[in-house]
Design a protein around this motif. Structure first.
Motif, PDB file in Angstrom:
ATOM      1  N   GLU A 109       0.830  -1.204   0.000  1.00 27.42           N
ATOM      2  CA  GLU A 109       0.000   0.000   0.000  1.00 27.42           C
ATOM      3  C   GLU A 109       0.869   1.262   0.000  1.00 27.42           C
ATOM      4  O   GLU A 109       2.099   1.187   0.010  1.00 27.42           O
ATOM      5  N   SER A 110       0.193   2.409  -0.027  1.00 25.75           N
ATOM      6  CA  SER A 110       0.889   3.689  -0.143  1.00 25.75           C
ATOM      7  C   SER A 110       0.518   4.635   0.995  1.00 25.75           C
ATOM      8  O   SER A 110      -0.559   4.509   1.590  1.00 25.75           O
ATOM      9  N   LEU A 111       1.410   5.562   1.260  1.00 21.82           N
ATOM     10  CA  LEU A 111       1.168   6.664   2.184  1.00 21.82           C
ATOM     11  C   LEU A 111       1.861   7.902   1.630  1.00 21.82           C
ATOM     12  O   LEU A 111       2.875   7.789   0.931  1.00 21.82           O
ATOM     13  N   ARG A 112       1.345   9.068   1.975  1.00 18.78           N
ATOM     14  CA  ARG A 112       2.030  10.309   1.646  1.00 18.78           C
ATOM     15  C   ARG A 112       2.282  11.083   2.936  1.00 18.78           C
ATOM     16  O   ARG A 112       1.337  11.441   3.649  1.00 18.78           O
ATOM     17  N   LEU A 113       3.531  11.327   3.207  1.00 17.35           N
ATOM     18  CA  LEU A 113       3.918  12.123   4.364  1.00 17.35           C
ATOM     19  C   LEU A 113       4.010  13.591   3.970  1.00 17.35           C
ATOM     20  O   LEU A 113       4.392  13.921   2.842  1.00 17.35           O
ATOM     21  N   THR A 114       3.677  14.443   4.913  1.00 18.79           N
ATOM     22  CA  THR A 114       3.716  15.879   4.689  1.00 18.79           C
ATOM     23  C   THR A 114       4.590  16.544   5.742  1.00 18.79           C
ATOM     24  O   THR A 114       4.509  16.203   6.929  1.00 18.79           O
ATOM     25  N   CYS A 115       5.417  17.467   5.319  1.00 14.16           N
ATOM     26  CA  CYS A 115       6.226  18.268   6.234  1.00 14.16           C
ATOM     27  C   CYS A 115       5.864  19.729   5.993  1.00 14.16           C
ATOM     28  O   CYS A 115       6.250  20.305   4.968  1.00 14.16           O
ATOM     29  N   ALA A 116       5.104  20.292   6.909  1.00 14.88           N
ATOM     30  CA  ALA A 116       4.688  21.681   6.803  1.00 14.88           C
ATOM     31  C   ALA A 116       5.695  22.572   7.530  1.00 14.88           C
ATOM     32  O   ALA A 116       6.102  22.272   8.651  1.00 14.88           O
ATOM     33  N   VAL A 117       6.077  23.657   6.872  1.00 12.99           N
ATOM     34  CA  VAL A 117       7.110  24.546   7.398  1.00 12.99           C
ATOM     35  C   VAL A 117       6.493  25.884   7.769  1.00 12.99           C
ATOM     36  O   VAL A 117       5.618  26.384   7.064  1.00 12.99           O
ATOM     37  N   SER A 118       6.980  26.459   8.872  1.00 13.22           N
ATOM     38  CA  SER A 118       6.386  27.697   9.368  1.00 13.22           C
ATOM     39  C   SER A 118       6.717  28.903   8.505  1.00 13.22           C
ATOM     40  O   SER A 118       6.007  29.901   8.555  1.00 13.22           O
ATOM     41  N   GLY A 119       7.786  28.831   7.725  1.00 14.68           N
ATOM     42  CA  GLY A 119       8.155  29.951   6.877  1.00 14.68           C
ATOM     43  C   GLY A 119       8.395  29.493   5.454  1.00 14.68           C
ATOM     44  O   GLY A 119       8.113  28.342   5.107  1.00 14.68           O
ATOM     45  N   SER A 120       8.907  30.387   4.655  1.00 16.46           N
ATOM     46  CA  SER A 120       9.163  30.050   3.255  1.00 16.46           C
ATOM     47  C   SER A 120      10.196  28.933   3.146  1.00 16.46           C
ATOM     48  O   SER A 120      11.165  28.893   3.900  1.00 16.46           O
ATOM     49  N   ILE A 121       9.976  28.033   2.202  1.00 16.16           N
ATOM     50  CA  ILE A 121      10.938  26.946   1.993  1.00 16.16           C
ATOM     51  C   ILE A 121      11.888  27.262   0.846  1.00 16.16           C
ATOM     52  O   ILE A 121      12.762  26.463   0.523  1.00 16.16           O
ATOM     53  N   ARG A 122      11.715  28.425   0.230  1.00 11.00           N
ATOM     54  CA  ARG A 122      12.545  28.772  -0.924  1.00 11.00           C
ATOM     55  C   ARG A 122      14.009  28.980  -0.557  1.00 11.00           C
ATOM     56  O   ARG A 122      14.881  28.816  -1.396  1.00 11.00           O
ATOM     57  N   THR A 123      14.268  29.365   0.691  1.00 10.95           N
ATOM     58  CA  THR A 123      15.633  29.720   1.078  1.00 10.95           C
ATOM     59  C   THR A 123      16.422  28.543   1.631  1.00 10.95           C
ATOM     60  O   THR A 123      17.595  28.697   1.976  1.00 10.95           O
ATOM     61  N   PHE A 124      15.802  27.389   1.706  1.00  8.53           N
ATOM     62  CA  PHE A 124      16.530  26.242   2.234  1.00  8.53           C
ATOM     63  C   PHE A 124      17.494  25.685   1.191  1.00  8.53           C
ATOM     64  O   PHE A 124      17.163  25.590   0.014  1.00  8.53           O
ATOM     65  N   THR A 125      18.651  25.285   1.624  1.00  9.28           N
ATOM     66  CA  THR A 125      19.624  24.648   0.749  1.00  9.28           C
ATOM     67  C   THR A 125      19.072  23.313   0.256  1.00  9.28           C
ATOM     68  O   THR A 125      19.168  22.978  -0.922  1.00  9.28           O
ATOM     69  N   ASP A 126      18.520  22.564   1.182  1.00  6.73           N
ATOM     70  CA  ASP A 126      17.881  21.313   0.832  1.00  6.73           C
ATOM     71  C   ASP A 126      16.939  20.900   1.953  1.00  6.73           C
ATOM     72  O   ASP A 126      17.031  21.392   3.095  1.00  6.73           O
ATOM     73  N   MET A 127      16.044  19.996   1.625  1.00  8.25           N
ATOM     74  CA  MET A 127      15.137  19.416   2.612  1.00  8.25           C
ATOM     75  C   MET A 127      15.143  17.905   2.431  1.00  8.25           C
ATOM     76  O   MET A 127      15.229  17.422   1.295  1.00  8.25           O
ATOM     77  N   SER A 128      15.076  17.203   3.529  1.00 12.64           N
ATOM     78  CA  SER A 128      15.231  15.749   3.490  1.00 12.64           C
ATOM     79  C   SER A 128      14.213  15.061   4.376  1.00 12.64           C
ATOM     80  O   SER A 128      13.622  15.668   5.279  1.00 12.64           O
ATOM     81  N   TRP A 129      14.061  13.785   4.096  1.00  9.18           N
ATOM     82  CA  TRP A 129      13.334  12.881   4.980  1.00  9.18           C
ATOM     83  C   TRP A 129      14.324  11.844   5.513  1.00  9.18           C
ATOM     84  O   TRP A 129      15.161  11.332   4.761  1.00  9.18           O
ATOM     85  N   TYR A 130      14.213  11.572   6.788  1.00  9.86           N
ATOM     86  CA  TYR A 130      14.979  10.536   7.456  1.00  9.86           C
ATOM     87  C   TYR A 130      13.987   9.587   8.131  1.00  9.86           C
ATOM     88  O   TYR A 130      12.812   9.913   8.295  1.00  9.86           O
ATOM     89  N   ARG A 131      14.492   8.440   8.551  1.00  9.56           N
ATOM     90  CA  ARG A 131      13.645   7.528   9.312  1.00  9.56           C
ATOM     91  C   ARG A 131      14.494   6.792  10.342  1.00  9.56           C
ATOM     92  O   ARG A 131      15.701   6.631  10.174  1.00  9.56           O
ATOM     93  N   GLN A 132      13.808   6.341  11.388  1.00 11.39           N
ATOM     94  CA  GLN A 132      14.484   5.590  12.435  1.00 11.39           C
ATOM     95  C   GLN A 132      13.591   4.439  12.863  1.00 11.39           C
ATOM     96  O   GLN A 132      12.482   4.651  13.384  1.00 11.39           O
ATOM     97  N   ALA A 133      14.082   3.243  12.619  1.00  9.30           N
ATOM     98  CA  ALA A 133      13.366   2.035  13.010  1.00  9.30           C
ATOM     99  C   ALA A 133      13.755   1.666  14.437  1.00  9.30           C
ATOM    100  O   ALA A 133      14.828   2.058  14.911  1.00  9.30           O
ATOM    101  N   PRO A 134      12.913   0.907  15.124  1.00  6.74           N
ATOM    102  CA  PRO A 134      13.224   0.528  16.507  1.00  6.74           C
ATOM    103  C   PRO A 134      14.578  -0.166  16.612  1.00  6.74           C
ATOM    104  O   PRO A 134      14.865  -1.098  15.848  1.00  6.74           O
TER     105      PRO A 134
END
Length: 114
Positions: free
Chosen positions: A15-40
């Motif tokens: 199956e599928s899921l879509r994760l969302t990361c909402a940012v409080s300010g503009s995202i245009r100035t970020f060098t990069d944005m990433s997703w990480y994960r941590q399993a037990p």
């Protein structure tokens, strides 16, 4: 800056899921944005990255199944996760980098199980 991750849940393999990361300010100035994960019991690992110019990179374990994208107008970064596997079970975190400063959001739990 504050980052708020959401969209996690319980799904069955394939199956599928879509994760969302909402940012409080503009995202245009970020060098990069990433997703990480941590399993037990495991260390946090990098999953996907989108650079300011739009280039994307993926960990080998998710390449071809996950897609990172962004919406400037909504100040949001997404992680579309398809063909989910039990080994994708983890807490997922978003991260934003601006110069030498990194900001992390709280995690969202993804559980993949039959």
């Amino acid at each position: 800056v504050q980052l708020q991750a959401s969209g996690g849940g319980f799904v069955h393999p394939g199956e599928s899921l879509r994760l969302t990361c909402a940012v409080s300010g503009s995202i245009r100035t970020f060098t990069d944005m990433s997703w990480y994960r941590q399993a037990p019991g495991k260390e946090r690992e990098w999953v996907a990255r989108i650079y300011g110019g739009g280039t994307t990179n993926y960990a080998d374990s998710v390449k071809g199944r996950f897609t990172i994208s962004r919406d400037y107008s909504k100040r949001t970064v997404y992680l579309q996760m398809n063909s989910l596997k039990p080994e994708d079970t983890a807490v997922y975190y978003c991260k934003a980098v601006r110069g030498s400063i990194s900001s992390w959001g709280q995690g969202t739990q993804v559980t993949v199980s039959s």
